[in-house]
Write a protein that holds these residues in place. Structure first.
Motif, short mmCIF file in Angstrom:
data_model
loop_
_atom_site.label_atom_id
_atom_site.label_comp_id
_atom_site.label_asym_id
_atom_site.label_seq_id
_atom_site.Cartn_x
_atom_site.Cartn_y
_atom_site.Cartn_z
N UNK A 136 0.83 -1.22 0.00
CA UNK A 136 0.00 0.00 0.00
C UNK A 136 0.86 1.26 0.00
N UNK A 137 0.23 2.38 -0.34
CA UNK A 137 0.97 3.63 -0.53
C UNK A 137 0.54 4.69 0.47
N UNK A 138 1.52 5.32 1.12
CA UNK A 138 1.23 6.52 1.92
C UNK A 138 1.70 7.72 1.10
N UNK A 139 0.76 8.62 0.81
CA UNK A 139 1.10 9.86 0.08
C UNK A 139 0.97 11.00 1.08
N UNK A 140 2.06 11.72 1.27
CA UNK A 140 1.99 12.86 2.18
C UNK A 140 2.19 14.16 1.42
N UNK A 141 1.58 15.26 1.95
CA UNK A 141 1.83 16.59 1.38
C UNK A 141 2.57 17.46 2.39
N UNK B 172 7.39 -1.49 7.01
CA UNK B 172 5.97 -1.88 7.05
C UNK B 172 5.53 -2.54 5.74
N UNK B 173 6.46 -2.77 4.82
CA UNK B 173 6.09 -3.38 3.53
C UNK B 173 5.24 -2.45 2.68
N UNK B 174 5.43 -1.14 2.86
CA UNK B 174 4.61 -0.15 2.14
C UNK B 174 5.48 0.79 1.33
N UNK B 175 4.83 1.72 0.65
CA UNK B 175 5.53 2.67 -0.22
C UNK B 175 5.26 4.08 0.29
N UNK B 176 6.32 4.91 0.35
CA UNK B 176 6.19 6.30 0.79
C UNK B 176 6.33 7.23 -0.41
N UNK B 177 5.40 8.20 -0.56
CA UNK B 177 5.52 9.19 -1.63
C UNK B 177 5.18 10.58 -1.09
N UNK B 178 5.91 11.57 -1.57
CA UNK B 178 5.61 12.96 -1.22
C UNK B 178 5.07 13.68 -2.44
N UNK B 179 4.06 14.53 -2.23
CA UNK B 179 3.54 15.36 -3.33
C UNK B 179 3.73 16.83 -3.02
#
Ligand SMILES: NC(=O)c1ccc[n+]([C@@H]2O[C@H](COP(=O)([O-])OP(=O)(O)OC[C@H]3O[C@@H](n4cnc5c(N)ncnc54)[C@H](OP(=O)(O)O)[C@@H]3O)[C@@H](O)[C@H]2O)c1
Length: 331
Positions: free
Chosen positions: A228-233, A269-276
């Protein structure tokens, strides 16, 4: 024309007379009717972004808005004088808290016909942020399970409605007094962030949209499915974005260290981190206008201030307790 600006970081907003902007080729001159306050406006005025974004003083304030096309620059064929429009400006070329604003026509879209100028002004920055975070970064599709933090905020109230129109299942966080509104906007699950833990309530989510900050990351990852993906701003933009705006070695180094820490936490956590860091786009704004005209998204307005009251509007936004958007009306 009357406009809002600052002459030094940390000083109060000044309202004064400025020249009406020049109209370069490819630009339209807009007679402003309304603009909206976004936290980035007062963060820039405080100097919070000065390591990344280098603005000359005076810094003109205001990042999005709505108005009427007053004049066309050479080569503009996609708009006519008199068109009612809305837009998010380029992040290095602000100044929508003013009576006139000039902007490349490709960043502008026709205002939804079923919205007032004040309502339309509430949409561009938060609408584009939601589309870019959920669709472009998160890969949201019909049936995706999405957690949107701070559902009652400017971004959150739009993002919930947008995700629902895209067929997503939406959980959100808010304090109790916001629950009725968020239910009305379509939220499927509402978590009271003051008394409940998201990791005890949610699991198997595809995307977390973070508009709160690092404090919610660890718990958010626990709600995601593997991959799963966490997208933060919030926080420091990704290394490529930092390199695009900042040349300093230290700034780039701090960004690299921060981003490496964020990536490691996601991996754990087996997840993906992305910043926008959102960007202006007239085409995407037209897509949003179509959803609004189809009755699928409405404006949520917290409060309205006059152009002379930008500082008071900033104080309201800084409380972090506004529900929906704060609007500046412009005569
Ligand atoms: N990087 C980018 O491109 C980008 C783009 C847009 C926005 N942003 C950033 O995103 C953030 C949010 O923007 P916004 O316009 O939505 O802000 P906002 O409208 O000021 O958000 C206020 C809302 O946040 C809620 N809230 C505060 N703390 C919370 C928490 N811990 N959990 C859940 N809800 C909480 C409040 O609800 P209660 O009063 O009920 O607590 C309030 O309704 C800002 O920091 C902004 O700068 C970044």
């Amino acid at each position: 024309m009357k406009a809002a600006y600052i002459n030094s970081y940390g000083s109060n907003v000044e309202i004064g007379e400025r020249a009406v902007p020049d109209l370069p080729p490819g630009h339209v001159l807009i007679k402003m009717k309304a603009a909206s306050v976004n936290p980035i406006d007062w963060k820039i005025a405080k100097g919070d972004l000065k390591a990344l974004l280098k603005f000359p003083f005076p810094i003109m304030l205001g990042s999005d808005g709505a108005g009427i096309v007053e004049q066309l620059g050479d080569g503009v064929t996609d708009f006519n004088v008199g068109d009612e429009v809305f837009f998010r400006c380029h992040k290095m070329d602000m100044g929508t808290f003013a009576q006139y604003f000039a902007i490349p026509s490709e960043l502008v879209a026709l205002k939804p016909s079923n919205m007032s100028f004040e309502e339309a002004a509430s949409i561009p920055l938060v609408g584009l942020t939601s589309l870019q975070a959920l669709k472009e970064k998160g890969g949201m599709g019909s049936g995706s399970k999405i957690l949107i933090h701070a559902g009652a905020g400017g971004v959150g109230t739009f993002a919930i409605q947008y995700a629902k129109t895209c067929g997503a299942y939406v959980a959100t966080t808010a304090s109790q007094k916001r629950f009725a509104l968020l239910k009305e906007l379509g939220a499927d699950v509402i978590i009271d962030y003051r008394s409940q833990k998201i990791e005890n309530e949610l699991s198997g989510y595809d995307i977390v949209f973070d508009t709160v900050g690092e404090a919610v990351h660890d718990a958010s990852y626990k709600t995601l499915k593997p991959g799963g993906v966490l997208v933060t701003v919030l926080g420091i933009p990704d290394n490529d974005t930092v390199s695009e705006y900042a040349s300093g070695f230290v700034v780039k180094l701090v960004a690299r260290l921060h981003n490496s820490k964020m990536q490691k936490q996601a991996k754990k956590h087996g997840a993906v981190y992305k910043h926008l860091l959102m960007y202006a786009d007239g085409g995407q704004l037209s897509e949003i206008a179509a959803l609004i005209e189809a009755g699928k998204i409405r404006a949520i307005i917290d409060s309205t201030f006059a152009l002379d009251e930008v500082q008071a509007a900033f104080e309201r936004s800084k409380t972090g307790r506004s529900q929906g958007k704060i609007i500046i009306t412009i005569d």
